[in-house]
Design a protein around this motif. Structure first.
Motif, PDB file in Angstrom:
ATOM      1  N   PRO A 282       0.852  -1.195   0.000  1.00  0.00           N
ATOM      2  CA  PRO A 282       0.000   0.000   0.000  1.00  0.00           C
ATOM      3  C   PRO A 282       0.887   1.244   0.000  1.00  0.00           C
ATOM      4  CG  PRO A 282      -0.599  -1.524   1.784  1.00  0.00           C
ATOM      5  CD  PRO A 282       0.707  -1.988   1.232  1.00  0.00           C
ATOM      6  N   PRO A 283       0.350   2.399  -0.379  1.00  0.00           N
ATOM      7  CA  PRO A 283       1.161   3.622  -0.387  1.00  0.00           C
ATOM      8  C   PRO A 283       1.859   3.850   0.941  1.00  0.00           C
ATOM      9  CG  PRO A 283      -0.939   4.013  -1.453  1.00  0.00           C
ATOM     10  CD  PRO A 283      -1.031   2.643  -0.854  1.00  0.00           C
ATOM     11  N   GLY A 284       3.133   4.199   0.860  1.00  0.00           N
ATOM     12  CA  GLY A 284       3.913   4.442   2.066  1.00  0.00           C
ATOM     13  C   GLY A 284       5.298   3.845   1.945  1.00  0.00           C
ATOM     14  N   MET A 285       6.025   3.886   3.041  1.00  0.00           N
ATOM     15  CA  MET A 285       7.370   3.322   3.100  1.00  0.00           C
ATOM     16  C   MET A 285       7.465   2.373   4.286  1.00  0.00           C
ATOM     17  SD  MET A 285       9.861   6.549   2.140  1.00  0.00           S
ATOM     18  CE  MET A 285       9.082   7.756   3.221  1.00  0.00           C
ATOM     19  N   MET A 286       8.371   1.419   4.195  1.00  0.00           N
ATOM     20  CA  MET A 286       8.527   0.412   5.233  1.00  0.00           C
ATOM     21  C   MET A 286       9.986  -0.022   5.280  1.00  0.00           C
ATOM     22  SD  MET A 286       6.845  -3.438   5.277  1.00  0.00           S
ATOM     23  CE  MET A 286       5.180  -2.824   5.136  1.00  0.00           C
ATOM     24  N   VAL A 287      10.534  -0.152   6.481  1.00  0.00           N
ATOM     25  CA  VAL A 287      11.899  -0.651   6.642  1.00  0.00           C
ATOM     26  C   VAL A 287      11.848  -2.110   7.036  1.00  0.00           C
ATOM     27  CG1 VAL A 287      13.970  -0.539   8.094  1.00  0.00           C
ATOM     28  CG2 VAL A 287      12.988   1.554   7.147  1.00  0.00           C
ATOM     29  N   VAL A 288      12.587  -2.938   6.306  1.00  0.00           N
ATOM     30  CA  VAL A 288      12.751  -4.350   6.627  1.00  0.00           C
ATOM     31  C   VAL A 288      14.248  -4.608   6.751  1.00  0.00           C
ATOM     32  CG1 VAL A 288      12.417  -6.724   5.860  1.00  0.00           C
ATOM     33  CG2 VAL A 288      10.645  -5.010   5.411  1.00  0.00           C
ATOM     34  N   ASP A 289      14.717  -4.802   7.976  1.00  0.00           N
ATOM     35  CA  ASP A 289      16.148  -4.982   8.249  1.00  0.00           C
ATOM     36  C   ASP A 289      16.941  -3.804   7.690  1.00  0.00           C
ATOM     37  OD1 ASP A 289      15.597  -7.343   9.556  1.00  0.00           O
ATOM     38  OD2 ASP A 289      15.951  -8.598   7.802  1.00  0.00           O
ATOM     39  N   ASP A 290      17.756  -4.063   6.658  1.00  0.00           N
ATOM     40  CA  ASP A 290      18.602  -2.997   6.101  1.00  0.00           C
ATOM     41  C   ASP A 290      18.069  -2.479   4.767  1.00  0.00           C
ATOM     42  OD1 ASP A 290      19.058  -5.328   4.705  1.00  0.00           O
ATOM     43  OD2 ASP A 290      21.227  -5.081   4.594  1.00  0.00           O
ATOM     44  N   ARG A 291      16.754  -2.644   4.532  1.00  0.00           N
ATOM     45  CA  ARG A 291      16.158  -2.201   3.270  1.00  0.00           C
ATOM     46  C   ARG A 291      15.004  -1.240   3.539  1.00  0.00           C
ATOM     47  NH1 ARG A 291      13.657  -6.963   0.783  1.00  0.00           N
ATOM     48  NH2 ARG A 291      13.517  -7.708   2.941  1.00  0.00           N
ATOM     49  N   LEU A 292      14.954  -0.188   2.734  1.00  0.00           N
ATOM     50  CA  LEU A 292      13.809   0.721   2.747  1.00  0.00           C
ATOM     51  C   LEU A 292      12.944   0.392   1.548  1.00  0.00           C
ATOM     52  CD1 LEU A 292      12.252   3.225   3.763  1.00  0.00           C
ATOM     53  CD2 LEU A 292      13.737   4.613   2.301  1.00  0.00           C
ATOM     54  N   LEU A 293      11.725  -0.051   1.805  1.00  0.00           N
ATOM     55  CA  LEU A 293      10.785  -0.398   0.745  1.00  0.00           C
ATOM     56  C   LEU A 293       9.858   0.794   0.505  1.00  0.00           C
ATOM     57  CD1 LEU A 293       9.774  -4.002   1.930  1.00  0.00           C
ATOM     58  CD2 LEU A 293      11.852  -3.242   0.741  1.00  0.00           C
ATOM     59  N   VAL A 294       9.795   1.245  -0.742  1.00  0.00           N
ATOM     60  CA  VAL A 294       8.949   2.381  -1.119  1.00  0.00           C
ATOM     61  C   VAL A 294       7.871   1.863  -2.062  1.00  0.00           C
ATOM     62  CG1 VAL A 294       8.870   4.670  -2.162  1.00  0.00           C
ATOM     63  CG2 VAL A 294      10.931   3.939  -0.925  1.00  0.00           C
ATOM     64  N   ALA A 295       6.615   1.970  -1.647  1.00  0.00           N
ATOM     65  CA  ALA A 295       5.512   1.519  -2.496  1.00  0.00           C
ATOM     66  C   ALA A 295       5.406   2.424  -3.724  1.00  0.00           C
ATOM     67  CB  ALA A 295       4.206   1.539  -1.720  1.00  0.00           C
ATOM     68  N   SER A 296       5.181   1.811  -4.878  1.00  0.00           N
ATOM     69  CA  SER A 296       5.165   2.574  -6.129  1.00  0.00           C
ATOM     70  C   SER A 296       4.027   3.578  -6.187  1.00  0.00           C
ATOM     71  CB  SER A 296       5.077   1.617  -7.319  1.00  0.00           C
ATOM     72  OG  SER A 296       3.907   0.811  -7.225  1.00  0.00           O
ATOM     73  N   GLY A 297       2.981   3.386  -5.382  1.00  0.00           N
ATOM     74  CA  GLY A 297       1.859   4.317  -5.365  1.00  0.00           C
ATOM     75  C   GLY A 297       2.028   5.467  -4.386  1.00  0.00           C
ATOM     76  N   THR A 298       3.187   5.580  -3.775  1.00  0.00           N
ATOM     77  CA  THR A 298       3.417   6.615  -2.772  1.00  0.00           C
ATOM     78  C   THR A 298       3.634   7.975  -3.427  1.00  0.00           C
ATOM     79  OG1 THR A 298       4.484   4.956  -1.364  1.00  0.00           O
ATOM     80  CG2 THR A 298       4.840   7.271  -0.787  1.00  0.00           C
ATOM     81  N   ALA A 299       3.035   9.002  -2.854  1.00  0.00           N
ATOM     82  CA  ALA A 299       3.261  10.386  -3.274  1.00  0.00           C
ATOM     83  C   ALA A 299       3.042  11.262  -2.061  1.00  0.00           C
ATOM     84  CB  ALA A 299       2.308  10.779  -4.398  1.00  0.00           C
ATOM     85  N   MET A 300       3.873  12.281  -1.915  1.00  0.00           N
ATOM     86  CA  MET A 300       3.726  13.159  -0.763  1.00  0.00           C
ATOM     87  C   MET A 300       4.197  14.566  -1.094  1.00  0.00           C
ATOM     88  SD  MET A 300       6.803  11.976   1.814  1.00  0.00           S
ATOM     89  CE  MET A 300       6.206  10.289   1.796  1.00  0.00           C
ATOM     90  N   ALA A 301       3.774  15.519  -0.268  1.00  0.00           N
ATOM     91  CA  ALA A 301       4.178  16.905  -0.453  1.00  0.00           C
ATOM     92  C   ALA A 301       5.675  17.051  -0.252  1.00  0.00           C
ATOM     93  CB  ALA A 301       3.425  17.799   0.526  1.00  0.00           C
TER      94      ALA A 301
END
Length: 396
Positions: free
Chosen positions: A185-204
């Motif tokens: 889903p839109p947003g970001m998530m950290v898993v161990d040493d990885r930052l996962l960025v959802a492709s539907g994410t957009a922000m100001a």
């Protein structure tokens, strides 16, 4: 002091148990296992029903053998530890991992929600009252977003990579990676040493630095600092660490100058909606609570409801405001922040971290968050030490 009298080295028994526990912890990713992979299509389906019918959520196939990992978990012998402090930390973490494995096995069943209540706790009346006060107090100044240029997922990934590179210049061991994902889903998530960025994410644009301070400056940084402690437990996290982690991460947004009425309302709304979900509210009822009663856009209300109802009902989202309140209380009491950068720890472990540090078992943080060097971070930190409520974090 008496705290310095305990063992001053990690014995082989502890290190072997630490590796075994870490193998179980890394055999599964809890949040990915319970997060739907079809958020976009599910929102379209929900909208087509007039926001009345529960959408069908799809999940990743489970890649972990729960029974096998539980056997591995309880085959680890903590009885031979000669250090009662470390023994308690590992026992607590084992119970937490057991709960997470049980939740994964109970995904999309009524039992999932009750196990989540045991893992994250209920929404306490004072916390719910604080969330409602924020929604009432910030309502006039807030919309769902800020009037600012929008940065998409590709732009976020690019800026996250630049921030990681800046940390790497200070310490070459900071080797985090950024991944663009279509299954989140839109947003970001950290898993161990990885930052996962959802492709539907957009922000100001004005929120980018704050959110990256949250994800990179707290979650990734404490993973790497914890990795340098000699025991993997401090990077994977002590039991209950998530509340303080999220509280620190939200506080980092304030220190970085990115706290807004809309962001604070969102954090408060998660608490109010979480309480409703735990009391039995359905997905459409949770959505209506957010969209009709609190004025969130359909997309935002859906995303919050999805986070809360994923897997069968996940109570995690109340920890952001709870953790922030703990951070503010800690600072108001004169407590330092540096011990929290050593690894992923809970508020209840602060004294333990001090003891282990005095005994020479823990090292100072290899990296300190870059947001602490923000031009206005020091006066903001002093405001927090003098006494600050979450509503006071919104710029005047």
């Amino acid at each position: 002091t008496h705290r310095a009298l305990g063992r001053r080295v990690f014995i082989d028994t502890v290190e072997r148990a630490d590796r075994s526990l870490d193998e179980v912890a890394r055999s599964f990713d809890f949040l990915l296992s319970v997060t739907p992979i079809n958020a976009g299509p599910a929102f379209e389906q929900f909208a087509e029903s007039g926001y009345r019918r529960l959408p069908r959520f799809l999940y990743r196939p489970l890649s972990v053998d729960v029974d096998r990992q539980k056997r591995a978990l309880y085959s680890i012998d903590f009885d031979r530890f000669e250090d009662p402090v470390l023994s308690r930390l590992y026992e607590e973490r084992r119970l937490e991992l057991d709960l997470q494995l049980s939740m994964i096995a109970s995904r999309e069943t009524p039992r999932f929600r009750e196990l989540g209540r045991a893992l994250y706790g209920p929404v306490e009346p004072p916390l719910l009252a604080a969330a409602r006060a924020i929604l009432a107090g910030a309502r006039q100044a807030a919309g769902d977003g800020e009037a600012d240029r929008i940065v998409d997922a590709v732009g976020l990934a690019r800026e996250a990579t630049a921030m990681i590179e800046a940390y790497r210049r200070d310490d070459p061991g900071f080797t985090a990676a950024v991944e663009l994902r279509d299954d989140l889903p839109p947003g970001m998530m950290v898993v161990d040493d990885r930052l996962l960025v959802a492709s539907g994410t957009a922000m100001a644009r004005g929120r980018v630095g704050a959110l990256l301070s949250h994800e990179v400056g707290v979650h990734l940084l404490t993973w790497f600092n914890g990795s340098a402690q000699g025991l993997r437990l401090f990077r994977s996290g002590l039991a209950g660490y998530e509340g303080m982690q999220e509280g620190l991460a939200v506080f980092a947004e304030y220190l970085a100058g990115g706290m807004t009425p809309a962001r604070l309302r969102l954090i408060a709304a998660r608490v109010v909606a979480c309480a409703a979900m735990l009391d039995g509210a359905t997905f459409p009822e949770t959505f209506r609570l957010l969209a009709r009663d609190h004025g969130f856009s359909p997309a935002t209300a859906f995303n919050v409801a999805l986070r809360l109802h994923r897997g069968g009902g996940l109570a995690k989202d109340a920890i952001y405001l709870r953790g922030l309140s703990q951070v503010l209380a800690h600072l108001r009491g004169g407590g330092p922040l540096d011990p929290f950068w050593m690894g992923k720890i809970a508020a209840s472990h602060f004294a333990v971290m001090q003891e282990l540090s005095l005994r020479g078992l823990l090292k100072p943080p290899r990296l300190r968050p870059a947001f602490l060097s923000h031009p206005k971070a020091a006066p903001r930190l002093e405001r927090a030490r003098a006494g600050l409520s979450p509503l006071d974090m919104i710029p005047g």
